[in-house]
Design a protein around this motif. Structure first.
Motif, PDB file in Angstrom:
ATOM      1  N   GLN A 228      -3.279 -13.979   6.265  1.00  0.00           N
ATOM      2  CA  GLN A 228      -1.979 -14.200   6.913  1.00  0.00           C
ATOM      3  C   GLN A 228      -0.827 -13.764   6.006  1.00  0.00           C
ATOM      4  OE1 GLN A 228      -1.911 -18.373   7.793  1.00  0.00           O
ATOM      5  NE2 GLN A 228      -3.264 -18.179   9.567  1.00  0.00           N
ATOM      6  N   LEU A 229      -0.899 -14.139   4.746  1.00  0.00           N
ATOM      7  CA  LEU A 229       0.158 -13.769   3.804  1.00  0.00           C
ATOM      8  C   LEU A 229       0.206 -12.265   3.580  1.00  0.00           C
ATOM      9  CD1 LEU A 229      -0.375 -16.643   1.219  1.00  0.00           C
ATOM     10  CD2 LEU A 229       1.592 -16.374   2.763  1.00  0.00           C
ATOM     11  N   ALA A 230      -0.954 -11.632   3.428  1.00  0.00           N
ATOM     12  CA  ALA A 230      -0.999 -10.182   3.225  1.00  0.00           C
ATOM     13  C   ALA A 230      -0.406  -9.453   4.420  1.00  0.00           C
ATOM     14  CB  ALA A 230      -2.438  -9.734   2.983  1.00  0.00           C
ATOM     15  N   GLU A 231      -0.738  -9.894   5.629  1.00  0.00           N
ATOM     16  CA  GLU A 231      -0.222  -9.235   6.824  1.00  0.00           C
ATOM     17  C   GLU A 231       1.285  -9.443   6.975  1.00  0.00           C
ATOM     18  OE1 GLU A 231      -2.834 -10.452  10.028  1.00  0.00           O
ATOM     19  OE2 GLU A 231      -4.298  -8.911   9.459  1.00  0.00           O
ATOM     20  N   LYS A 232       1.775 -10.571   6.543  1.00  0.00           N
ATOM     21  CA  LYS A 232       3.222 -10.796   6.589  1.00  0.00           C
ATOM     22  C   LYS A 232       3.938  -9.842   5.623  1.00  0.00           C
ATOM     23  CE  LYS A 232       6.600 -14.475   6.661  1.00  0.00           C
ATOM     24  NZ  LYS A 232       6.810 -15.912   6.672  1.00  0.00           N
ATOM     25  N   LEU A 233       3.411  -9.717   4.413  1.00  0.00           N
ATOM     26  CA  LEU A 233       4.020  -8.828   3.423  1.00  0.00           C
ATOM     27  C   LEU A 233       3.893  -7.355   3.821  1.00  0.00           C
ATOM     28  CD1 LEU A 233       2.788 -10.618   0.188  1.00  0.00           C
ATOM     29  CD2 LEU A 233       5.161 -10.452   0.980  1.00  0.00           C
ATOM     30  N   ALA A 234       2.778  -6.991   4.428  1.00  0.00           N
ATOM     31  CA  ALA A 234       2.501  -5.580   4.739  1.00  0.00           C
ATOM     32  C   ALA A 234       2.941  -5.174   6.150  1.00  0.00           C
ATOM     33  CB  ALA A 234       1.007  -5.308   4.581  1.00  0.00           C
ATOM     34  N   ALA A 235       3.523  -6.081   6.907  1.00  0.00           N
ATOM     35  CA  ALA A 235       3.861  -5.815   8.309  1.00  0.00           C
ATOM     36  C   ALA A 235       4.568  -4.474   8.543  1.00  0.00           C
ATOM     37  CB  ALA A 235       4.670  -6.969   8.889  1.00  0.00           C
ATOM     38  N   PRO A 236       5.567  -4.093   7.755  1.00  0.00           N
ATOM     39  CA  PRO A 236       6.257  -2.839   8.049  1.00  0.00           C
ATOM     40  C   PRO A 236       5.608  -1.597   7.418  1.00  0.00           C
ATOM     41  CG  PRO A 236       7.386  -3.960   6.284  1.00  0.00           C
ATOM     42  CD  PRO A 236       6.251  -4.859   6.722  1.00  0.00           C
ATOM     43  N   LEU A 237       4.479  -1.756   6.765  1.00  0.00           N
ATOM     44  CA  LEU A 237       3.910  -0.669   5.968  1.00  0.00           C
ATOM     45  C   LEU A 237       2.700  -0.018   6.631  1.00  0.00           C
ATOM     46  CD1 LEU A 237       4.060  -2.628   2.604  1.00  0.00           C
ATOM     47  CD2 LEU A 237       5.728  -0.960   3.468  1.00  0.00           C
ATOM     48  N   LYS A 238       2.543   1.274   6.421  1.00  0.00           N
ATOM     49  CA  LYS A 238       1.370   1.990   6.933  1.00  0.00           C
ATOM     50  C   LYS A 238       0.121   1.651   6.135  1.00  0.00           C
ATOM     51  CE  LYS A 238       3.340   4.092  10.260  1.00  0.00           C
ATOM     52  NZ  LYS A 238       2.976   3.726  11.614  1.00  0.00           N
ATOM     53  N   PHE A 239       0.273   1.515   4.830  1.00  0.00           N
ATOM     54  CA  PHE A 239      -0.848   1.108   3.978  1.00  0.00           C
ATOM     55  C   PHE A 239      -0.317   0.353   2.767  1.00  0.00           C
ATOM     56  CE2 PHE A 239      -3.382   1.459   0.184  1.00  0.00           C
ATOM     57  CZ  PHE A 239      -4.571   0.907   0.621  1.00  0.00           C
ATOM     58  N   ALA A 240      -1.008  -0.709   2.417  1.00  0.00           N
ATOM     59  CA  ALA A 240      -0.721  -1.426   1.173  1.00  0.00           C
ATOM     60  C   ALA A 240      -1.934  -2.251   0.783  1.00  0.00           C
ATOM     61  CB  ALA A 240       0.477  -2.346   1.324  1.00  0.00           C
TER      62      ALA A 240
END
Length: 119
Positions: A58-70
């Protein structure tokens, strides 16, 4: 590892300071061991899923939401989650996959149709 803002796979790093050397083992979103290695050998046996894995996702998806890859790193120590880092080029983008087809397969998970070019 987040593709288009969603966790698609994860990996563990084990044996960093041992004679056996670093092992990097990949798991799919359901914590099933994946059949490839990237630069370092994978562990033979799967690790148990971290107790706080779903919260880390959940935390990773929140941080990476606007990114194509991270790649979003977390550590679980004594039942607590610690943030490590976010990177866009794991292994400087140069670590090889074995078998090589997995390099292409993971690359196909990145949706490139909506890339905007700044002017």
């Amino acid at each position: 590892m987040c593709f288009n803002g969603k966790v698609e796979c994860s990996f563990t790093c084990t044996n960093r300071n041992s004679e056996a050397g670093l092992h990097v083992t990949f798991y799919d979103r359901d914590w099933q061991k994946m059949p490839f290695a990237r630069h370092y050998p994978a562990e033979r046996a799967a690790m148990p899923k971290p107790r706080n894995y779903e919260k880390m996702v959940q935390l990773a998806e929140k941080l990476a939401a606007p990114l194509k890859f991270a790649r979003v790193d977390f550590y679980e120590i004594n039942g607590r989650i610690y943030f490590g880092e976010i990177t866009f080029f794991p292994g400087n983008g140069t670590e090889e996959f074995s078998p090589e087809k997995w390099d292409y397969r993971l690359g196909e998970w990145i949706e490139l149709k909506t890339i905007l070019i700044a002017k």
